[in-house]
Design a protein around this motif. Structure first.
Motif, PDB file in Angstrom:
ATOM      1  N   LEU A 349     -23.728   1.080  24.950  1.00 49.96           N
ATOM      2  CA  LEU A 349     -22.815   1.765  24.021  1.00 49.96           C
ATOM      3  C   LEU A 349     -22.928   3.278  24.103  1.00 49.96           C
ATOM      4  O   LEU A 349     -22.315   3.998  23.298  1.00 49.96           O
ATOM      5  CB  LEU A 349     -23.102   1.300  22.584  1.00 49.96           C
ATOM      6  CG  LEU A 349     -22.913  -0.196  22.314  1.00 49.96           C
ATOM      7  CD1 LEU A 349     -23.372  -0.548  20.903  1.00 49.96           C
ATOM      8  CD2 LEU A 349     -21.459  -0.602  22.525  1.00 49.96           C
ATOM      9  N   GLU A 352     -20.008   5.751  23.408  1.00 53.70           N
ATOM     10  CA  GLU A 352     -18.954   5.033  22.683  1.00 53.70           C
ATOM     11  C   GLU A 352     -18.312   5.894  21.592  1.00 53.70           C
ATOM     12  O   GLU A 352     -17.087   5.887  21.411  1.00 53.70           O
ATOM     13  CB  GLU A 352     -19.546   3.760  22.069  1.00 53.70           C
ATOM     14  CG  GLU A 352     -18.528   2.905  21.335  1.00 53.70           C
ATOM     15  CD  GLU A 352     -18.798   2.833  19.832  1.00 53.70           C
ATOM     16  OE1 GLU A 352     -18.003   2.204  19.123  1.00 53.70           O
ATOM     17  OE2 GLU A 352     -19.803   3.422  19.392  1.00 53.70           O
ATOM     18  N   ARG A 379     -13.821   1.180  25.925  1.00 55.65           N
ATOM     19  CA  ARG A 379     -14.686   0.824  24.791  1.00 55.65           C
ATOM     20  C   ARG A 379     -14.968  -0.673  24.778  1.00 55.65           C
ATOM     21  O   ARG A 379     -16.113  -1.104  24.545  1.00 55.65           O
ATOM     22  CB  ARG A 379     -14.007   1.230  23.486  1.00 55.65           C
ATOM     23  CG  ARG A 379     -14.904   1.083  22.255  1.00 55.65           C
ATOM     24  CD  ARG A 379     -14.094   0.938  21.001  1.00 55.65           C
ATOM     25  NE  ARG A 379     -13.358  -0.335  21.001  1.00 55.65           N
ATOM     26  CZ  ARG A 379     -12.635  -0.782  19.978  1.00 55.65           C
ATOM     27  NH1 ARG A 379     -12.525  -0.053  18.873  1.00 55.65           N
ATOM     28  NH2 ARG A 379     -11.995  -1.930  20.040  1.00 55.65           N
ATOM     29  N   ASP A 380     -13.934  -1.487  25.031  1.00 57.77           N
ATOM     30  CA  ASP A 380     -14.120  -2.943  25.020  1.00 57.77           C
ATOM     31  C   ASP A 380     -15.097  -3.389  26.102  1.00 57.77           C
ATOM     32  O   ASP A 380     -15.891  -4.325  25.886  1.00 57.77           O
ATOM     33  CB  ASP A 380     -12.772  -3.647  25.221  1.00 57.77           C
ATOM     34  CG  ASP A 380     -11.888  -3.557  23.982  1.00 57.77           C
ATOM     35  OD1 ASP A 380     -12.374  -3.068  22.943  1.00 57.77           O
ATOM     36  OD2 ASP A 380     -10.711  -3.985  24.061  1.00 57.77           O
ATOM     37  N   TYR A 383     -18.466  -2.845  24.727  1.00 55.60           N
ATOM     38  CA  TYR A 383     -18.776  -3.859  23.722  1.00 55.60           C
ATOM     39  C   TYR A 383     -19.152  -5.193  24.375  1.00 55.60           C
ATOM     40  O   TYR A 383     -20.093  -5.869  23.954  1.00 55.60           O
ATOM     41  CB  TYR A 383     -17.580  -4.064  22.794  1.00 55.60           C
ATOM     42  CG  TYR A 383     -17.418  -3.009  21.712  1.00 55.60           C
ATOM     43  CD1 TYR A 383     -18.145  -1.825  21.748  1.00 55.60           C
ATOM     44  CD2 TYR A 383     -16.526  -3.194  20.660  1.00 55.60           C
ATOM     45  CE1 TYR A 383     -17.989  -0.855  20.761  1.00 55.60           C
ATOM     46  CE2 TYR A 383     -16.366  -2.236  19.662  1.00 55.60           C
ATOM     47  CZ  TYR A 383     -17.103  -1.066  19.728  1.00 55.60           C
ATOM     48  OH  TYR A 383     -16.945  -0.120  18.750  1.00 55.60           O
ATOM     49  N   THR A 409     -20.103  -6.097  14.348  1.00 57.28           N
ATOM     50  CA  THR A 409     -19.243  -4.953  14.682  1.00 57.28           C
ATOM     51  C   THR A 409     -18.611  -5.145  16.059  1.00 57.28           C
ATOM     52  O   THR A 409     -17.413  -4.858  16.261  1.00 57.28           O
ATOM     53  CB  THR A 409     -20.057  -3.644  14.659  1.00 57.28           C
ATOM     54  OG1 THR A 409     -20.597  -3.456  13.350  1.00 57.28           O
ATOM     55  CG2 THR A 409     -19.177  -2.444  15.005  1.00 57.28           C
ATOM     56  N   MET A 410     -19.404  -5.638  17.000  1.00 56.28           N
ATOM     57  CA  MET A 410     -18.886  -5.869  18.350  1.00 56.28           C
ATOM     58  C   MET A 410     -17.810  -6.953  18.343  1.00 56.28           C
ATOM     59  O   MET A 410     -16.747  -6.802  18.950  1.00 56.28           O
ATOM     60  CB  MET A 410     -20.027  -6.310  19.287  1.00 56.28           C
ATOM     61  CG  MET A 410     -21.161  -5.298  19.481  1.00 56.28           C
ATOM     62  SD  MET A 410     -20.704  -3.759  20.276  1.00 56.28           S
ATOM     63  CE  MET A 410     -20.553  -2.693  18.820  1.00 56.28           C
TER      64      MET A 410
END
Length: 427
Positions: A349, A352, A379-380, A383, A409-410
């Protein structure tokens, strides 16, 4: 006097029959009384003062008797006036040690066996009882001087000095702790020895450095299941603690000198090398920490914690790829290393927040929307990589709230609704 009950420290001292010496008969007579009066004590003190100058010309047997009675006087004072009498303890012990020293060269040792096998074990047992009670009450400042006293009574029982050092640290008397650890280091103490155990009335196992003391607890205090516990070497811990105390006091150079001196004498001692690495870590000297750990690893260490810590410091220096290798090695050595999985996830991350911040600043133009989609995919991907590690960590520690929160959160960010609901339901 057949028995003294030392009320102040709950110490019991049994005294046998005294040797018959012409000029010491009066002392013997008083000391044999079960309850000496105030007048007896005054007379005892007067007689000791009267005999003292004659000791210069006395033979060793008479000197041994004199110091024996002198020590007995101290214990009588403790028994009759506990509050004021405790000040006599150290001198009384020193006097009895003189008796032992004087009798070493004698064929007939009148007092040594009694002192070593009866008086000192009784005395030590009483003081250890007090020290243990103080420790359990977290009264460390009162406990550590008692452990030191036990060590001074019997200098071969260095484990009690080690206890004194640890309790001095807990009591935040760092100067005293440094003094004790330095003495232990200079003595070459390792702590690698046999300890004696027994269970108290609560079923708790207690440890004794002396078999005689343990046996007294079993015989008189209702302790059960006597056993043996073998201690591993504490040498590395002693040097590390000494160095950490120097750092606590802002004396980083002294800390490094303590480690360097120990390493010079034992260059291949892994415990010392580990202590050195810890010192560099505590001092936030990450470059030297990395060098120290690498040296340990080159010597074949299989400690997963070293790889983990190396991952942490490497990550701080900005080398994510190398940090990842160290975390993975830690997991290879310890498959259930939750913190390593967690840090691997956090590593994925990295950056991020910067991506999210840019996404939030974009407008609704065609160009901005295209950039948004590009950033969202970036970002994905972060994650998705993090989720792999977090799921493994969660499987090992399902009640770890930090891991669960981050994983939720992920899932939410990746719109993994089913997994999000299933994990949320476990809370």
């Amino acid at each position: 006097m057949k028995k003294y009950v030392i009320v102040a420290a709950a110490l019991l001292l049994s005294a046998g029959a005294f040797a018959q010496k012409d000029e010491l008969k009066a002392l013997k007579k008083i000391s044999n009384k079960d309850v000496p009066t105030a007048e007896d004590l005054k007379e005892f003190e007067r007689l000791l003062k009267e005999v003292e100058p004659k000791m210069a010309n006395a033979d060793n047997e008479q000197k041994a008797d004199y110091y024996y009675y002198k020590g007995a006087y101290g214990f009588i004072q403790m028994a009759t006036n506990p509050a004021a009498g405790m000040k006599y303890l150290d001198n009384a012990v020193a006097d009895l040690n003189k008796v032992i020293e004087l009798e070493k060269g004698m064929k007939k040792k009148e007092h040594t066996e009694e002192i070593q096998k009866q008086i000192f074990p009784e005395l030590k047992a009483g003081i250890v009882t007090q020290a243990n009670a103080m420790g359990k009450a977290n009264n460390f400042k009162a406990a550590y001087p008692l452990y030191e006293k036990v060590y001074r009574i019997s200098p071969t029982d260095t484990l009690y000095l080690y206890n004194a050092a640890a309790y001095a640290v807990n009591g935040q008397d760092y100067d005293k702790a440094i003094e004790y650890y330095t003495e232990l280091r200079d003595l070459g103490f390792t702590g690698k020895s046999v300890n004696y155990t027994a269970k108290n009335s609560k079923g708790e196992v207690e440890y004794f450095g002396d078999k005689k003391v343990r046996d007294l607890y079993v015989a008189k205090n209702g302790y059960t299941e006597p056993g043996i516990f073998r201690e591993e070497s504490k040498r590395g811990d002693i040097i590390k603690n000494l160095a950490l105390l120097y750092i606590q006091q802002g004396q980083t150079d002294k800390a490094k000198q303590a480690i360097a001196a120990a390493k010079k004498a034992n260059p291949d001692d892994i415990t010392l090398l580990t202590a050195e690495a810890q010192i560099f870590l505590e001092a936030n000297d990450l470059e030297n920490y990395k060098k120290a750990v690498t040296e340990i690893l080159n010597k074949g260490s299989k400690d997963p914690n070293l790889y983990f810590n190396l991952g942490v410091t490497t990550s701080k220096s900005g080398n994510a790829a190398e940090a990842k290798q160290y975390y993975e090695k830690a997991i290879e050595l310890k498959p259930d290393f939750v913190a390593a999985y967690q840090n691997l996830a956090i590593l994925q991350l990295d950056g991020e927040q910067k991506v999210v911040d840019e996404m939030n600043k974009l407008g609704t133009s065609k160009k901005d929307m295209a950039r948004y989609d590009e950033l969202k995919k970036q970002r994905d991907d972060m994650y998705k990589k993090a989720v792999v590690y977090l799921e493994k960590a969660n499987k090992i520690e399902p009640k770890n709230e930090d891991i669960r929160s981050l994983l939720l959160t992920m899932y939410q960010g990746l719109e993994m609704t089913d997994k999000y609901k299933a994990l949320k339901a476990q809370q």
